[in-house]
Design a protein around this motif. Structure first.
Motif, PDB file in Angstrom:
ATOM      1  N   ASP A   1       0.830  -1.214   0.000  1.00 17.87           N
ATOM      2  CA  ASP A   1       0.000   0.000   0.000  1.00 17.87           C
ATOM      3  C   ASP A   1       0.858   1.256   0.000  1.00 17.87           C
ATOM      4  N   LYS A   2       1.865   1.265   0.859  1.00 20.77           N
ATOM      5  CA  LYS A   2       2.710   2.449   0.998  1.00 20.77           C
ATOM      6  C   LYS A   2       3.550   2.679  -0.250  1.00 20.77           C
ATOM      7  N   LEU A   3       4.066   1.612  -0.839  1.00 16.97           N
ATOM      8  CA  LEU A   3       4.856   1.759  -2.060  1.00 16.97           C
ATOM      9  C   LEU A   3       4.030   2.391  -3.169  1.00 16.97           C
ATOM     10  N   ILE A   4       2.807   1.925  -3.345  1.00 14.22           N
ATOM     11  CA  ILE A   4       1.929   2.467  -4.387  1.00 14.22           C
ATOM     12  C   ILE A   4       1.551   3.915  -4.074  1.00 14.22           C
ATOM     13  N   GLU A   5       1.278   4.182  -2.815  1.00 12.19           N
ATOM     14  CA  GLU A   5       0.957   5.556  -2.405  1.00 12.19           C
ATOM     15  C   GLU A   5       2.113   6.498  -2.712  1.00 12.19           C
ATOM     16  N   ARG A   6       3.339   6.063  -2.442  1.00  8.27           N
ATOM     17  CA  ARG A   6       4.511   6.912  -2.683  1.00  8.27           C
ATOM     18  C   ARG A   6       4.761   7.120  -4.178  1.00  8.27           C
ATOM     19  N   CYS A   7       4.497   6.093  -4.983  1.00  7.54           N
ATOM     20  CA  CYS A   7       4.681   6.227  -6.431  1.00  7.54           C
ATOM     21  C   CYS A   7       3.902   7.410  -6.984  1.00  7.54           C
ATOM     22  N   ALA A   8       2.735   7.656  -6.425  1.00  7.32           N
ATOM     23  CA  ALA A   8       1.857   8.707  -6.938  1.00  7.32           C
ATOM     24  C   ALA A   8       2.359  10.108  -6.637  1.00  7.32           C
ATOM     25  N   ILE A   9       3.238  10.241  -5.621  1.00  9.41           N
ATOM     26  CA  ILE A   9       3.631  11.585  -5.190  1.00  9.41           C
ATOM     27  C   ILE A   9       5.140  11.800  -5.121  1.00  9.41           C
ATOM     28  N   GLU A  10       5.940  10.740  -5.300  1.00 11.75           N
ATOM     29  CA  GLU A  10       7.402  10.859  -5.194  1.00 11.75           C
ATOM     30  C   GLU A  10       7.950  11.773  -6.290  1.00 11.75           C
ATOM     31  N   PRO A  11       8.672  12.841  -5.909  1.00 14.46           N
ATOM     32  CA  PRO A  11       9.136  13.796  -6.923  1.00 14.46           C
ATOM     33  C   PRO A  11      10.404  13.394  -7.668  1.00 14.46           C
ATOM     34  N   GLU A  12      11.196  12.471  -7.124  1.00 15.27           N
ATOM     35  CA  GLU A  12      12.486  12.128  -7.715  1.00 15.27           C
ATOM     36  C   GLU A  12      12.399  10.875  -8.572  1.00 15.27           C
ATOM     37  N   PHE A  13      12.903  10.980  -9.804  1.00  6.98           N
ATOM     38  CA  PHE A  13      12.828   9.857 -10.747  1.00  6.98           C
ATOM     39  C   PHE A  13      13.504   8.603 -10.202  1.00  6.98           C
ATOM     40  N   LEU A  14      14.720   8.736  -9.664  1.00  6.60           N
ATOM     41  CA  LEU A  14      15.454   7.561  -9.186  1.00  6.60           C
ATOM     42  C   LEU A  14      14.708   6.848  -8.065  1.00  6.60           C
ATOM     43  N   VAL A  15      14.082   7.608  -7.202  1.00  7.60           N
ATOM     44  CA  VAL A  15      13.315   7.001  -6.115  1.00  7.60           C
ATOM     45  C   VAL A  15      12.078   6.309  -6.670  1.00  7.60           C
ATOM     46  N   ARG A  16      11.401   6.964  -7.619  1.00  9.00           N
ATOM     47  CA  ARG A  16      10.223   6.330  -8.225  1.00  9.00           C
ATOM     48  C   ARG A  16      10.600   5.008  -8.883  1.00  9.00           C
ATOM     49  N   ASP A  17      11.743   4.998  -9.556  1.00  8.73           N
ATOM     50  CA  ASP A  17      12.163   3.767 -10.216  1.00  8.73           C
ATOM     51  C   ASP A  17      12.456   2.673  -9.197  1.00  8.73           C
ATOM     52  N   MET A  18      13.021   3.045  -8.054  1.00  8.14           N
ATOM     53  CA  MET A  18      13.286   2.060  -7.006  1.00  8.14           C
ATOM     54  C   MET A  18      11.986   1.580  -6.372  1.00  8.14           C
ATOM     55  N   LEU A  19      11.013   2.473  -6.245  1.00  6.31           N
ATOM     56  CA  LEU A  19       9.704   2.069  -5.737  1.00  6.31           C
ATOM     57  C   LEU A  19       9.062   1.036  -6.666  1.00  6.31           C
ATOM     58  N   THR A  20       9.176   1.287  -7.978  1.00  9.16           N
ATOM     59  CA  THR A  20       8.653   0.335  -8.952  1.00  9.16           C
ATOM     60  C   THR A  20       9.356  -1.012  -8.819  1.00  9.16           C
ATOM     61  N   TRP A  21      10.691  -0.974  -8.713  1.00 11.04           N
ATOM     62  CA  TRP A  21      11.440  -2.225  -8.538  1.00 11.04           C
ATOM     63  C   TRP A  21      10.978  -2.959  -7.283  1.00 11.04           C
ATOM     64  N   ALA A  22      10.784  -2.227  -6.196  1.00 17.08           N
ATOM     65  CA  ALA A  22      10.337  -2.854  -4.951  1.00 17.08           C
ATOM     66  C   ALA A  22       8.975  -3.521  -5.141  1.00 17.08           C
ATOM     67  N   LEU A  23       8.084  -2.882  -5.894  1.00 17.67           N
ATOM     68  CA  LEU A  23       6.772  -3.480  -6.150  1.00 17.67           C
ATOM     69  C   LEU A  23       6.886  -4.761  -6.981  1.00 17.67           C
ATOM     70  N   THR A  24       7.815  -4.777  -7.928  1.00 15.54           N
ATOM     71  CA  THR A  24       7.973  -5.987  -8.747  1.00 15.54           C
ATOM     72  C   THR A  24       8.489  -7.162  -7.929  1.00 15.54           C
ATOM     73  N   ARG A  25       9.029  -6.894  -6.765  1.00 14.43           N
ATOM     74  CA  ARG A  25       9.546  -7.951  -5.895  1.00 14.43           C
ATOM     75  C   ARG A  25       8.447  -8.589  -5.062  1.00 14.43           C
ATOM     76  N   HIS A  26       7.264  -8.001  -5.099  1.00 19.06           N
ATOM     77  CA  HIS A  26       6.124  -8.544  -4.356  1.00 19.06           C
ATOM     78  C   HIS A  26       5.227  -9.359  -5.286  1.00 19.06           C
ATOM     79  N   SER A  27       4.345 -10.112  -4.715  1.00 20.36           N
ATOM     80  CA  SER A  27       3.440 -10.968  -5.491  1.00 20.36           C
ATOM     81  C   SER A  27       2.551 -10.134  -6.412  1.00 20.36           C
TER      82      SER A  27
END
Length: 219
Positions: free
Chosen positions: A42-68
Motif C-alpha cells: 500500500d505504501k509503495l503504491i501511495e509513494r509512487c503517486a507523489i514521489e518527486p524524484e525519478f530515481l526514487v520512483r524507479d526504485m519504488l517500482t522495482w520494490a513493487l515488482t519484488r512482491h506478489s
C-alpha cells in the motif's frame, strides 16, 4: 492506507519512505524491495503517486515488482483511475515491469490517448508488453491515431511502441502516410524507417521523413 502491524522495524521503514532526504527514501525503497513484505505494498503504491524524484520512483517500482503480482496488480489497476497524472503514469510503468497480462483489459483507449504525455507514453510502453497474441493489429490501430503528437521524446516513444508490434503496424502506417496533416505523415514515415532499419536511429528517420514529405512523395 491499511496500517501494518506496528512493529518497530516496519514503522521505521515506512517513515523512511517519507523522509525529506532523497537518499534516505532511495535506501528505504531498496530495503523494502530486498526484503519483500506484503505490508509495504500500500505504501509503495501511495509513494509512487507523489514521489518527486525519478530515481526514487524507479526504485519504488522495482520494490513493487519484488512482491506478489496477485497483490500488486489489482491495486495498480485501481491507480489507473486516479485523477493524479503521476499516479496513472507510474502505475502503468510498474505494470509494464511486472508483465502480468491479466492487466491488459485495464489498458484502455482512454489511457492510450491520455491528454498527459507522460501517462500516454507509459500506456504505450505497457500496452506493447501486455498485449495478447493476436491483438497487435487492434492496438496498432489505436496507437497510430497518436502519430504527430508532442515533441521528439513523445514521438520517439510512440515509434518504439509501434515498431515493437512488428509487421502488424504496416497497414496502418500506409494509411497514415497519406494523412492530410504533414506532421502525421512525417511521423508515420519515420516510424516505417525505424521498422525497416532499426539501426538507423530516430533522428535520421525523422529528418529523412521531413525531406520525403517536403518533396511530396511517400517513396
Amino acid at each position: 492506507m491499511a496500517m501494518p502491524d506496528e512493529d518497530p522495524n516496519t514503522m521505521r521503514a515506512l517513515r523512511a519512505l517519507e523522509n525529506e532526504d532523497q537518499s534516505v527514501r532511495l535506501r528505504a525503497a531498496l530495503a523494502v524491495g530486498t526484503n519483500p513484505d506484503p505490508r509495504f505494498v500500500d505504501k509503495l503504491i501511495e509513494r509512487c503517486a507523489i514521489e518527486p524524484e525519478f530515481l526514487v520512483r524507479d526504485m519504488l517500482t522495482w520494490a513493487l515488482t519484488r512482491h506478489s503480482s496477485a497483490m500488486t496488480v489489482p491495486q495498480l489497476i485501481g491507480e489507473l483511475r486516479s485523477p493524479r497524472a503521476q499516479a496513472r503514469s507510474q502505475a502503468l510503468h510498474t505494470l509494464s515491469k511486472v508483465g502480468d497480462r491479466q492487466a491488459w483489459p485495464a489498458i484502455t483507449r482512454e489511457l492510450l490517448t491520455d491528454a498527459d504525455d507522460e501517462v500516454a507514453r507509459a500506456a504505450w510502453r505497457a500496452a506493447v508488453v501486455l498485449v495478447p497474441e493476436g491483438e497487435e493489429s487492434g492496438l496498432a490501430a489505436v496507437l497510430v491515431t497518436q502519430l504527430g503528437r508532442g515533441g521528439r521524446e513523445a514521438q520517439l516513444s510512440l515509434s518504439r511502441a509501434l515498431v515493437a508490434l512488428g509487421e502488424a503496424i504496416t497497414p496502418v502506417l500506409q494509411t497514415a502516410k497519406t494523412d492530410p496533416e504533414p506532421r502525421v505523415r512525417r511521423h508515420a514515415i519515420a516510424t516505417e524507417g525505424l521498422l525497416l532499419d532499426p539501426d538507423a536511429g530516430f533522428e535520421y528517420a525523422i529528418e529523412e521523413a521531413k525531406r520525403i514529405v517536403a518533396l511530396g512523395t511517400n517513396g
